[in-house]
Structure formats: structure tokens, C-alpha cells
Write a protein that holds these residues in place. Structure first.
Motif, mmCIF file in Angstrom:
data_model
loop_
_atom_site.group_PDB
_atom_site.id
_atom_site.type_symbol
_atom_site.label_atom_id
_atom_site.label_comp_id
_atom_site.label_asym_id
_atom_site.label_seq_id
_atom_site.Cartn_x
_atom_site.Cartn_y
_atom_site.Cartn_z
ATOM 1 N N GLY A 83 0.793 -1.216 0.000
ATOM 2 C CA GLY A 83 0.000 0.000 0.000
ATOM 3 C C GLY A 83 0.828 1.270 0.000
ATOM 4 O O GLY A 83 2.054 1.248 0.206
ATOM 5 N N ASP A 84 0.125 2.399 -0.218
ATOM 6 C CA ASP A 84 0.760 3.705 -0.171
ATOM 7 C C ASP A 84 1.271 3.993 1.231
ATOM 8 O O ASP A 84 0.527 3.831 2.220
ATOM 9 N N GLY A 85 2.532 4.420 1.345
ATOM 10 C CA GLY A 85 3.147 4.601 2.651
ATOM 11 C C GLY A 85 2.456 5.631 3.518
ATOM 12 O O GLY A 85 2.287 5.428 4.729
ATOM 13 N N ALA A 86 2.031 6.755 2.918
ATOM 14 C CA ALA A 86 1.386 7.813 3.702
ATOM 15 C C ALA A 86 0.049 7.337 4.259
ATOM 16 O O ALA A 86 -0.279 7.601 5.427
ATOM 17 N N ARG A 87 -0.733 6.625 3.447
ATOM 18 C CA ARG A 87 -2.020 6.132 3.932
ATOM 19 C C ARG A 87 -1.830 5.070 5.008
ATOM 20 O O ARG A 87 -2.577 5.029 5.991
ATOM 21 N N ARG A 88 -0.869 4.191 4.815
ATOM 22 C CA ARG A 88 -0.597 3.163 5.824
ATOM 23 C C ARG A 88 -0.295 3.798 7.169
ATOM 24 O O ARG A 88 -0.805 3.379 8.208
ATOM 25 N N LEU A 89 0.561 4.812 7.158
ATOM 26 C CA LEU A 89 0.925 5.480 8.406
ATOM 27 C C LEU A 89 -0.269 6.223 8.990
ATOM 28 O O LEU A 89 -0.512 6.171 10.208
ATOM 29 N N LEU A 90 -1.033 6.900 8.142
ATOM 30 C CA LEU A 90 -2.177 7.674 8.610
ATOM 31 C C LEU A 90 -3.201 6.791 9.307
ATOM 32 O O LEU A 90 -3.616 7.069 10.439
ATOM 33 N N THR A 103 -2.905 3.839 10.533
ATOM 34 C CA THR A 103 -2.349 3.214 11.736
ATOM 35 C C THR A 103 -2.366 4.186 12.909
ATOM 36 O O THR A 103 -2.784 3.832 14.023
ATOM 37 N N LEU A 104 -1.933 5.413 12.662
ATOM 38 C CA LEU A 104 -1.923 6.411 13.733
ATOM 39 C C LEU A 104 -3.333 6.711 14.230
ATOM 40 O O LEU A 104 -3.563 6.804 15.448
ATOM 41 N N LEU A 105 -4.293 6.856 13.323
ATOM 42 C CA LEU A 105 -5.670 7.143 13.730
ATOM 43 C C LEU A 105 -6.207 6.035 14.634
ATOM 44 O O LEU A 105 -6.849 6.299 15.662
ATOM 45 N N THR A 106 -5.948 4.805 14.256
ATOM 46 C CA THR A 106 -6.486 3.672 15.021
ATOM 47 C C THR A 106 -5.772 3.496 16.355
ATOM 48 O O THR A 106 -6.418 3.253 17.388
ATOM 49 N N VAL A 107 -4.464 3.616 16.354
ATOM 50 C CA VAL A 107 -3.696 3.423 17.589
ATOM 51 C C VAL A 107 -4.005 4.518 18.601
ATOM 52 O O VAL A 107 -4.196 4.235 19.797
ATOM 53 N N VAL A 108 -4.075 5.761 18.153
ATOM 54 C CA VAL A 108 -4.390 6.858 19.075
ATOM 55 C C VAL A 108 -5.767 6.648 19.691
ATOM 56 O O VAL A 108 -5.956 6.786 20.906
#
Length: 280
Positions: free
Chosen positions: A67-74, A76-81
Motif C-alpha cells: 500500500g501507499d506509505g502515507a495512507r498506511r501510516l495515517l 495506523t496512527l488514527l487507530t492506535v491513538v
């Protein structure tokens, strides 16, 4: 059709579905062991947020190269927070307390061994729900296209939801901590605009995360069941509906219900009539 042409890496996503199921059930299995040692099953509420965070982190790792790196990070951060905030708040709220009355009533229905009944109807069910609701998180990690306006709109909706949850929980905690409020009904702040600011916040969070997964139509169609399932839980399942049945006979609750929105926030109808209103 290859992943780049379709905008979605179906092969990697299919493997991720299996791995994420194992991750979710592993978190709930560890929680079950901890709950048996502690003697209370309310700990499973803390594991709810932790399991989502674990699925998001595992999906981030599994989707590398897909997947796209920016979306993967986004995503993940939304869910973890969201998951860590919820888990931390519930752990703080439940410290030093005994069993949750919800689980007492549930386990009271057991006709055989209460331990294995709890494992089946609480832990296995919650593990399955984590996997189902988190489908947009998993799918977003495998979308190959760049982050679009729709994903940022979803992030804004997620932020609105997290704000409602955090502020609503903080207001309720402060209200309950004041001895002067003992026996009175919380109908202030966000709680004067909606009877369930935390549930409304969850609703916004998960539809926001779904929008992050919507850039690839195939991924969106495959995962819309996630936010739909969460919406059902919040409104008609173990959230709003269950709590309101529990509160229905509290003095003053009928008046509070009449003037305050049941879910989507809006200004309260009429004036508060605090005298004689009691509740929790």
C-alpha cells in the motif's frame, strides 16, 4: 487486473485478513488469562481498544511493499491513538472496582461452567467484532493510490469523534468526582447536547476511518460492513440501547431524555429542571 491498476492489493489484503484475525484473538486470549487471575471480566473492555491498535500495527507491518506509505501510516496512527486513549481511560475508570454489572448479568445466564461460557460469549465474540469492525483499517493499508481529499475528510471526521469522546469522558469524570453531584443527573456540557457524546464520538471515528479507505472503490465496498457493524453496536446493541434500558427508571431521566438528543448533538429543548432530578 494487477494491484496498481485496480488501486488495491487484493493478494496482500487476503493474507492480512487471516493474520489480523490471529492478532485480535491473541489479544483477547491474553486478556482472558489476566481476567481469570484478577477475578473480573470487566478487563475485556480495556482490551477492546488494545486489540484494534494491535490489528492496525500488524496491518502496517504486513502491508509494507503493497500500500501507499502515507495512507498506511495515517490509518495506523488514527487507530492506535483512538485505541490507546480508550483503553487508558477505561483502565483508569475501572481501577479498584469489582465486576461490571453487565458481565454479572451475562454470566448469570450460564447453565454450565461460567468460565468457558465467558470465554465463548465475551472474548470470542469481541475478538470477532474487532476483526470485523477493523476491516477498513486493514483495507486502507493495502490501497496503492495516494492519499486524497476524501481521506483527509475522513481524518477530520475522526478528529471530531475523538474530541467528542475525550471531552465527554472528561466532563463526566469531573462531574462524578464532585461529591456535590452525588445522586444527580449529568446533563451539562456535551451531555446537554447528546445523551451519548462518547458513542457519537465512536460513530464519527469509525466512519472517518472508513473514508480513509474509500479512495479505492473495491476496498470501500469490501469493508463498509465494518462501520455499519460499529454503528449497530453503538446505537442498537451494547451501547446506547442497553444503557438507556438501564437508566430508564432513574428519577429525572425521562425529562432529560425529552429535552436532549439521543445521539446526534443538537441544542437541548427547553430549560433544565434540576430540582428532584437524580441519576448517575
Amino acid at each position: 487486473m494487477n494491484a496498481l491498476a485496480s488501486g488495491f492489493a487484493w493478494g496482500g489484503f487476503a493474507l492480512n485478513l487471516a493474520v489480523s484475525a490471529g492478532v485480535a484473538f491473541a489479544v483477547l486470549l491474553v486478556t482472558f488469562a489476566v481476567a481469570l487471575r484478577a477475578g473480573v471480566h470487566r478487563i475485556v473492555d480495556v482490551a477492546w481498544g488494545l486489540a484494534f491498535a494491535a490489528v492496525a500495527v500488524s496491518s502496517y507491518g504486513m502491508s509494507a511493499g503493497y500500500g501507499d506509505g502515507a495512507r498506511r501510516l495515517l490509518v495506523t496512527l488514527l487507530t492506535v491513538v483512538w485505541g490507546l486513549r480508550l483503553a487508558g481511560y477505561l483502565a483508569w475508570r475501572g481501577r479498584g472496582q469489582g465486576e461490571d454489572p453487565r458481565y454479572e448479568r451475562l454470566l448469570g445466564r450460564a447453565s454450565g461452567n461460567r468460565t468457558w461460557y465467558a470465554f465463548r460469549v465475551v472474548y470470542l465474540v469481541q475478538g470477532a467484532l474487532v476483526w470485523l469492525v477493523s476491516l477498513p483499517v486493514q483495507a486502507a493499508a493495502y490501497e496503492t493510490g495516494p492519499v486524497s481529499f476524501l481521506a483527509w475528510l475522513g481524518t477530520a471526521l475522526w478528529l471530531l469523534g475523538l474530541t467528542f469522546e475525550t471531552v465527554g469522558d472528561h466532563q463526566l469524570a469531573r462531574f462524578r468526582a464532585d461529591p456535590a453531584n452525588r445522586g444527580t443527573l449529568m446533563d451539562r456540557g456535551l451531555w446537554s447536547w447528546t445523551r451519548h457524546p462518547n458513542y457519537f464520538g465512536d460513530f464519527c471515528v469509525w466512519w472517518g476511518i472508513f473514508l480513509v479507505a474509500c479512495d479505492a472503490p473495491a476496498g470501500a465496498a469490501a469493508t463498509v460492513v465494518g462501520p455499519l457493524a460499529m454503528s449497530f453496536l453503538l446505537i442498537g446493541g451494547s451501547g446506547k440501547a442497553l444503557l438507556e434500558r438501564h437508566m430508564a427508571d432513574r428519577p429525572g431521566y425521562a425529562a432529560y431524555r425529552a429535552r436532549t438528543s439521543g445521539f446526534v448533538p443538537r441544542p437541548p429543548r427547553g430549560r433544565r429542571e434540576r430540582d428532584g432530578e437524580t441519576g448517575s
